[in-house]
Design an enzyme around this catalytic site. Sequence first.
Site, PDB file in Angstrom:
ATOM      1  N   HIS A 197      40.055  57.318  91.380  1.00 16.82           N
ATOM      2  CA  HIS A 197      38.861  57.014  92.181  1.00 16.82           C
ATOM      3  C   HIS A 197      38.284  58.233  92.907  1.00 16.82           C
ATOM      4  CE1 HIS A 197      42.006  56.923  95.241  1.00 16.82           C
ATOM      5  NE2 HIS A 197      41.051  57.198  96.116  1.00 16.82           N
TER       6      HIS A 197
HETATM    7  C1  UD1 Z   1      38.201  56.160 100.639  1.00 16.61           C
HETATM    8  C2  UD1 Z   1      38.823  57.441 101.224  1.00 16.61           C
HETATM    9  C3  UD1 Z   1      39.858  57.986 100.244  1.00 16.61           C
HETATM   10  C4  UD1 Z   1      40.854  56.925  99.838  1.00 16.61           C
HETATM   11  C5  UD1 Z   1      40.097  55.720  99.293  1.00 16.61           C
HETATM   12  C6  UD1 Z   1      41.026  54.614  98.861  1.00 16.61           C
HETATM   13  C7  UD1 Z   1      37.300  58.789 102.628  1.00 16.61           C
HETATM   14  C8  UD1 Z   1      36.504  60.004 102.675  1.00 16.61           C
HETATM   15  N1  UD1 Z   1      37.830  58.468 101.429  1.00 16.61           N
HETATM   16  O1  UD1 Z   1      37.482  56.548  99.467  1.00 16.61           O
HETATM   17  O2  UD1 Z   1      40.550  59.050 100.870  1.00 16.61           O
HETATM   18  O3  UD1 Z   1      41.722  57.453  98.854  1.00 16.61           O
HETATM   19  O4  UD1 Z   1      39.229  55.256 100.317  1.00 16.61           O
HETATM   20  O5  UD1 Z   1      40.293  53.566  98.336  1.00 16.61           O
HETATM   21  O6  UD1 Z   1      37.467  58.129 103.624  1.00 16.61           O
HETATM   22  N2  UD1 Z   1      33.269  50.051  98.098  1.00 16.61           N
HETATM   23  C9  UD1 Z   1      33.254  48.730  97.802  1.00 16.61           C
HETATM   24  N3  UD1 Z   1      34.021  47.899  98.577  1.00 16.61           N
HETATM   25  C10 UD1 Z   1      34.780  48.355  99.593  1.00 16.61           C
HETATM   26  C11 UD1 Z   1      34.777  49.720  99.886  1.00 16.61           C
HETATM   27  C12 UD1 Z   1      34.025  50.569  99.128  1.00 16.61           C
HETATM   28  O7  UD1 Z   1      32.581  48.282  96.889  1.00 16.61           O
HETATM   29  O8  UD1 Z   1      35.483  47.546 100.235  1.00 16.61           O
HETATM   30  C13 UD1 Z   1      32.477  50.972  97.244  1.00 16.61           C
HETATM   31  C14 UD1 Z   1      31.124  51.270  97.804  1.00 16.61           C
HETATM   32  O9  UD1 Z   1      30.228  51.382  96.760  1.00 16.61           O
HETATM   33  C15 UD1 Z   1      31.321  52.624  98.456  1.00 16.61           C
HETATM   34  C16 UD1 Z   1      32.341  53.257  97.535  1.00 16.61           C
HETATM   35  O10 UD1 Z   1      33.185  52.190  97.116  1.00 16.61           O
HETATM   36  O11 UD1 Z   1      30.143  53.338  98.557  1.00 16.61           O
HETATM   37  C17 UD1 Z   1      33.177  54.312  98.198  1.00 16.61           C
HETATM   38  O12 UD1 Z   1      33.789  53.816  99.383  1.00 16.61           O
HETATM   39  P1  UD1 Z   1      34.199  54.811 100.571  1.00 16.61           P
HETATM   40  O13 UD1 Z   1      34.905  54.102 101.645  1.00 16.61           O
HETATM   41  O14 UD1 Z   1      33.029  55.654 100.943  1.00 16.61           O
HETATM   42  O15 UD1 Z   1      35.203  55.826  99.878  1.00 16.61           O
HETATM   43  P2  UD1 Z   1      36.391  55.604  98.823  1.00 16.61           P
HETATM   44  O16 UD1 Z   1      35.973  56.211  97.544  1.00 16.61           O
HETATM   45  O17 UD1 Z   1      36.868  54.187  98.806  1.00 16.61           O
END
Ligand code: UD1
Length: 369
Positions: free
Chosen positions: A212
């Site tokens: 991811h």
């Molecule tokens: C975040 C952490 C990363 C961790 C990962 C585990 C940061 C910078 N990154 O990355 O270190 O390894 O979590 O998962 O904090 N989304 C959903 N549902 C959710 C959450 C996110 O659909 O419940 C989607 C959204 O489109 C969002 C994207 O995932 O924009 C990324 O989510 P985000 O929390 O920004 O970062 P992660 O890639 O999950």
Amino acid sequence: MSERGAVKVLHVVGARPNFMKVAPVMRGMAAREGRFEQRLVHTGQHYDAAMSQVFFDELGITPPDDNLEVGSGSHAAQTAEIMLRFEPVIEAFRPDWLVVVGDVNSTMAATLVAAKIGVRTAHVEAGLRSFDRGMPEEINRLVTDALADLLLTPSPDADLNLRNEGVPESRIRQVGNVMIDTLAANLERARERQAPRRFGLEPRRYVYVTLHRPSNVDTQESLAAIASCLLDVSRRAPVVFPVHPRTRQRLHDFGLLESLASAASVKLIEPVGYLDSIGLAEAAACVLTDSGGLQEETTFLRVPCLTLRPNTERPITISEGSNRLTTLRALRDDLDLALARRAAGEAFPCPALWDGKASERVADALLSA
Ligand code: UD1
């Protein structure tokens, strides 16, 4: 201090990898009866049930006292939103300590707020460095550790990183790995769920994949190369791949989802909960990942792990564990080696203080700070 003389602690979590860390830390404090008054804030960085609620349920974490419901956004927007919404919460509770875990945006944002209003912060999992500022987590680690008052580290390499940055010895305490507390406490429950069998997989014959990281999944070039590599891997061993929402979105955007989903030996599944992830990891022939947590979990489980990244902030999982960095070019050979090591039952080591008692040391460190 609370009226009854207990140490007031405010915990902040936000994203999936935080939950398995806060669970034992809160339990370790609760076990010291009357010594701590605890409150839990969920920023809402992760909000899907499969990314958040399932961990609270499986790990018996008390429901958060506050949910800031910040949701997704750019790094700046998400960080700013957490800060704005967290400030009144910490002002109202006025803890003796803010306790943050890991390296996600929520970790850094909460620490910044606390530092500015003069609340001391303890950072659990301090000192890890990939030395790669292209990773958002590295920025979060640097900022959090620069501001935190008590740096609770998982391993000696983390202590060394902090010393090299000039952090005084008095702020550093090596407590071990709290995530391993959760793993040790839940391994039996994970086994009982028989995740491999439920997903139609033969133990020790499949590759468990999680990917991811933005650097792997956010560009078409990289993700297309990964997808074709996974098809290649699946010709040698079945692949099970719980797909993170970010990765699923990108696979869809780049038109790669169909071909991967229709491959006979690739099981693309929804994100799994904590227990099934452990169950899938323990029984895998090999794990292929870019996650930080799985590098540590596979080390504890003695399962060969290939980390698809140019670096790791957890080098101890290579020097004293079952992990190895890989590239798309080297993956074929590295996979053969990993499968052979697994088949041979190689006895991998495990770092000291990854012993299931790290959270007790966290509680003690806060009581004596
Ligand atoms: C975040 C952490 C990363 C961790 C990962 C585990 C940061 C910078 N990154 O990355 O270190 O390894 O979590 O998962 O904090 N989304 C959903 N549902 C959710 C959450 C996110 O659909 O419940 C989607 C959204 O489109 C969002 C994207 O995932 O924009 C990324 O989510 P985000 O929390 O920004 O970062 P992660 O890639 O999950």
